[in-house]
Design an enzyme around this catalytic site. Structure first.
Site, short mmCIF file in Angstrom:
data_model
loop_
_atom_site.label_atom_id
_atom_site.label_comp_id
_atom_site.label_asym_id
_atom_site.label_seq_id
_atom_site.Cartn_x
_atom_site.Cartn_y
_atom_site.Cartn_z
N GLY A 28 0.79 -1.23 0.00
CA GLY A 28 0.00 0.00 0.00
C GLY A 28 0.82 1.27 0.00
O GLY A 28 0.33 2.33 0.40
N SER A 29 2.04 1.23 -0.50
CA SER A 29 2.85 2.45 -0.52
C SER A 29 2.26 3.48 -1.49
O SER A 29 2.32 4.69 -1.23
CB SER A 29 4.30 2.14 -0.90
N ASN A 30 1.68 3.02 -2.58
CA ASN A 30 1.01 3.95 -3.50
C ASN A 30 -0.28 4.50 -2.89
O ASN A 30 -0.62 5.67 -3.08
CB ASN A 30 0.74 3.27 -4.83
N LEU A 125 -8.91 -7.24 -14.15
CA LEU A 125 -10.36 -7.01 -14.09
C LEU A 125 -11.00 -7.44 -15.40
O LEU A 125 -10.57 -7.05 -16.49
CB LEU A 125 -10.63 -5.54 -13.81
N ASN A 142 -5.35 2.86 -13.56
CA ASN A 142 -4.43 1.85 -13.05
C ASN A 142 -2.99 2.36 -13.10
O ASN A 142 -2.60 3.08 -14.03
CB ASN A 142 -4.55 0.58 -13.90
N HIS A 144 0.77 1.16 -13.70
CA HIS A 144 1.52 0.04 -14.27
C HIS A 144 2.98 0.44 -14.39
O HIS A 144 3.29 1.51 -14.94
CB HIS A 144 0.97 -0.34 -15.64
N GLU A 213 6.65 5.87 -8.92
CA GLU A 213 5.23 5.52 -8.83
C GLU A 213 4.48 6.42 -7.85
O GLU A 213 3.35 6.84 -8.13
CB GLU A 213 5.08 4.06 -8.39
#
Length: 236
Positions: A28-30, A125, A142, A144, A213
């Site tokens: 969960g760093s993003n 998904l 998203n 990536h 990111e």
């Protein structure tokens, strides 16, 4: 190689408040980068994360969300697979039912989301999910860890590292893009190029990409919310 990008230092100024659902699978760093940005002095002062969903029970991102007083849901595919015959058709059916239920978990939540962000979500998904969100006019974006058209799908950083060792590329990168049926092929919102370095270990490249990111995902959400605000103004 670049796509429209947004300067993270410019706050998104709007009279609207936007609700965001974030999908995670790991540390969960993003997600943390988004949590930090959603405050009056951050890059997303008019956005709030109202729901975090993980497909892994032990994902540390769930702890990050709880620490920020954000409601969480654990939604795992395994129970769906157990209900279906273990063949190709059964697995496909399980995934589609899982995704259909995931869409309902998101869309029936109060407050309903204006945007869904996949931030390290390690699950492709399928059509039922994408169609349900499209019908509800809720965009999905998203993160990536590759540039558009390069290394779509899993293990993108490792594949880029190996391609550099073979002399096939000089750089890799990160993109934030819209989610469509084709994996990692939706319209890019933000791209960031990351130069590959001779002799660099995979772990070092991964760390440098993660640093990029955290900035890119905030910029991507800023850009997407600006698009949503523009749409609201045009339709009012």
């Amino acid at each position: 190689m670049s796509a429209p990008s947004t300067d993270q230092s410019r706050k998104y100024s709007t009279s609207s408040t936007f609700n965001i659902t974030v999908l995670i699978s790991g540390s969960g760093s993003n997600l943390q980068a988004l949590i930090d940005a959603c405050n009056p002095t951050g890059a997303l002062p008019h956005a709030r994360i109202t729901h975090v969903i993980s497909n892994r029970k032990d994902a540390y991102g769930l702890t990050r969300a709880s620490n920020a007083h954000i409601p969480t849901t654990y939604h795992n595919l395994l129970a769906y697979k157990k209900k279906e015959a273990q063949n190709e058709a059964g697995v496909k059916s399980a995934r589609e039912q899982y995704d259909a239920d995931l869409a309902q978990i998101i869309l029936t939540r109060i407050p309903s989301p204006d945007l869904v962000v996949c931030a390290g979500w390690m699950h492709i998904l399928s059509g039922p999910f994408i169609k349900a969100l499209q019908t509800a006019s809720v965009p999905i974006i998203n993160l990536h860890p590759a540039l558009p058209g390069q290394f779509n799908g899993a293990n993108a950083i490792q594949r880029a590292h190996e391609a550099f060792q073979r002399g096939e590329i000089a750089s890799t990168g990160v993109m934030i893009h819209h989610v469509i049926g084709e994996v990692d092929m939706g319209r890019p919102i933000v791209t960031k190029e990351v130069e590959c370095r001779p002799g660099e270990e995979l772990s070092a490249l991964e760390e440098r990409i993660h640093q990029v990111e955290w900035k890119a995902i905030v910029e991507g959400v800023v850009a997407e919310l600006k698009e949503l605000e523009d749409e609201r103004r045009r339709s009012s």
